[in-house]
Enzyme design. Structure first.
Site, short mmCIF file in Angstrom:
data_model
loop_
_atom_site.label_atom_id
_atom_site.label_comp_id
_atom_site.label_asym_id
_atom_site.label_seq_id
_atom_site.Cartn_x
_atom_site.Cartn_y
_atom_site.Cartn_z
N HIS A 243 -12.37 -32.21 4.38
CA HIS A 243 -11.03 -31.91 3.90
C HIS A 243 -10.95 -30.72 2.92
CE1 HIS A 243 -10.39 -35.67 5.81
NE2 HIS A 243 -10.74 -36.44 4.81
N LYS A 329 -14.56 -41.03 -6.24
CA LYS A 329 -13.95 -42.36 -6.19
C LYS A 329 -13.87 -42.93 -7.59
CE LYS A 329 -13.96 -42.49 -1.65
NZ LYS A 329 -12.74 -42.12 -0.95
C1 BG6 Z 1 -10.76 -40.00 4.22
C2 BG6 Z 1 -12.00 -40.36 3.46
O1 BG6 Z 1 -11.06 -39.07 5.21
O2 BG6 Z 1 -9.81 -39.45 3.34
C3 BG6 Z 1 -11.67 -41.36 2.38
O3 BG6 Z 1 -12.96 -40.93 4.36
C4 BG6 Z 1 -10.57 -40.81 1.51
O4 BG6 Z 1 -12.82 -41.65 1.60
C5 BG6 Z 1 -9.39 -40.37 2.36
O5 BG6 Z 1 -10.16 -41.84 0.61
C6 BG6 Z 1 -8.32 -39.69 1.53
O6 BG6 Z 1 -7.22 -39.43 2.35
P1 BG6 Z 1 -5.73 -39.56 1.81
O7 BG6 Z 1 -4.88 -39.06 2.91
O8 BG6 Z 1 -5.52 -41.01 1.50
O9 BG6 Z 1 -5.71 -38.71 0.60
#
Ligand code: BG6
Length: 487
Positions: A243, A329
């Protein structure tokens, strides 16, 4: 039912084969997303075939799907809409094998007419993904099909190259949609609109005017039921190589020749090619206190639940501008921000104590939260005698448009794009392999994890990493409340 503009939905009826149909992502996002797309009229002709290891029948799958919608759908689930959706569901246990799946798809297609398309969605771990791909091959479901893959796309360069090679034995690259749901978020796409639809900022979007950039995605969440997955993955592979780097590419890329898949991928891949290899000395890995006691976690685990790092894009636009990335986290706040710090002007004309520069440089901030916001902060004169300066800001919130109800959730948007064959917001094999390549020094030689307290901002050494700058979060000034009157 809302009127759906022409060209937004797919041209052909769709049969969705959903592997991992009873899993966490399917329950939280995919089934609610398909339900919304179907009931809102985006995909009027669509049947969904659930596949999973669970030995259940169609009634059992419908029950799981209904519970998932009740629990996770952000929209109201009415009985009438549910009945229509449930009617279009089918289920094949994995153990029934390729012939049973082929028969279920054939039945679904027969009910939809001649011209149907297939969307195979693999919401399964990597090992299971390859066997699903083979099963699709055996079942003869490769033609007229697109396949959506979930991360991780490998765990390093060698495994990513191998995964892509094995995928390509069955599906061609143009059939493959590697999903990165951050790119499906409305505010992520707004970065492109903001940058390229306006003459104001693009001329200063470079190393001559921008001092540094922060992409900061702290999460308050812990691991829930995911510790076994996470223990093998860690924050870098889970969030950064996916991401955060994708968002970085939107932020840093050159203007594409058109807002189309090929030109956008080309520009993103150029950013990745210009990235310098990630140096272990530029990385702080953290682990929250108590992580090693979580079920499924090695009591001596060195997996990071937090990472902060500095990276560089060594091209004409960005050479020498540090990009600071952070995510973890169990942190103090859940935020998703991009913060762009502009170079400071000479300040010598202002009298001592005026406050010029005292609250950091001017910033442009994108908040990528679902109800996204943007802010431009600058110094202005405090009313009254003399010349005292305060940090002020111009702010925009998506709420201001009054169109917040039109926002599609990231997964909804991306499923729809995949059905239409639009790769614009998906990642490519080339881009992913390059990102693993720049990650190699870090993966081969990771610095030791440092403990941080749950509910904090990470280990202490994160401050040295950004010095002489400072982390933008936690914000010194709260966002203006878009619902408050008088502003
Ligand atoms: C996911 C990760 O791809 O994205 C997670 O595996 C993370 O660990 C999540 O919490 C966050 O996504 P969003 O859309 O909730 O910010």
């Amino acid at each position: 039912m809302a009127k759906i503009p022409p060209g937004v939905g797919p041209r052909f009826p769709q049969v969705v084969v959903l592997f991992g149909a009873t899993g966490d992502l399917a329950k939280r996002k995919l089934l609610p997303g398909l339900y919304h797309l179907a009931t809102a009229g985006f995909i009027p002709q669509c049947r969904v075939i659930g596949v999973s290891l669970d030995d259940i029948d169609l009634a059992g799958f419908r029950q799981i799907a209904r519970r998932a919608l009740d629990q996770f759908s952000t929209r109201k689930v009415t009985d009438a809409d549910w009945d229509a959706f449930a009617h279009n569901l089918d289920y094949v246990p994995l153990a029934a094998g390729a012939p049973a799946l082929a028969a279920a798809v054939a039945a679904a297609e027969a009910s939809l007419g001649d011209e149907t398309r297939r969307l195979h969605y693999l919401s399964v771990p990597p090992s299971a993904a390859l066997s699903a791909v083979r099963m699709l091959g055996e079942a003869g479901l490769v033609e007229r099909a697109r396949i959506v893959m979930e991360k991780p796309f490998g765990t390093d360069l060698a495994s990513a190259v191998q995964l892509n090679r094995q995928l390509h034995e069955v599906f061609s690259e143009d059939q493959i949609f590697r999903i990165d749901h951050f790119l499906g978020k409305e505010p992520a796409q707004n970065i492109l609109a903001f940058r390229f639809a306006n003459g104001l900022f693009e001329p200063i979007w470079n190393r001559n005017f921008i001092d540094h950039v922060q992409i900061d995605v702290p999460e308050t969440l812990g691991l829930g039921q995911r510790s076994a997955f996470y223990e093998q993955t860690g924050a870098y592979r889970d969030m950064v190589v996916t991401h955060l780097f994708q968002i970085l590419a939107f932020m840093a890329m050159e203007p594409p020749t058109a807002l189309e898949p090929q030109p956008i991928s080309e520009e993103k891949n150029k950013v990745f090619r210009s990235m310098l290899p990630v140096q272990p000395a530029d990385v702080v890995r953290g682990q929250y206190g108590g992580y090693r006691q979580e079920p499924g976690v090695d009591p001596e685990s060195e997996t990071e639940t937090f990472i902060a790092m500095k990276c560089f894009i060594d091209n004409w636009r960005w050479a020498g501008v540090p990009f600071f990335l952070r995510t973890g986290k169990k942190m103090a706040e859940g935020q998703r921000i991009i913060s762009i710090a502009f170079r400071e002007p000479p300040k010598s004309m202002f009298p001592p104590g005026s406050g010029v520069g005292a609250q950091g440089p001017d910033h442009l901030t994108f908040d990528l939260a679902d109800a996204s916001k943007m802010s431009l902060s600058f110094y202005g004169k405090r009313p009254g005698p003399g010349m005292r300066l305060d940090k002020l800001s111009l702010q925009f919130a998506m709420h201001d448009t009054g169109l917040i109800g039109d926002v599609l959730e990231a997964y909804e948007r991306l499923i729809l794009d995949a059905m239409r064959g639009d790769h614009t917001l998906f990642t490519t094999a080339e881009g992913i392999e390059r990102l693993w390549q720049v990650s190699t020094p870090l993966l081969e030689n990771p610095p030791p994890v440092r403990l941080y307290s749950p509910g904090g901002w990470g280990p202490k050494s994160i401050h040295q990493l950004v010095a002489p700058h400072a982390w933008r979060l936690p914000f010194e000034r709260a966002w203006r409340d878009p619902n408050a009157s008088g502003g």
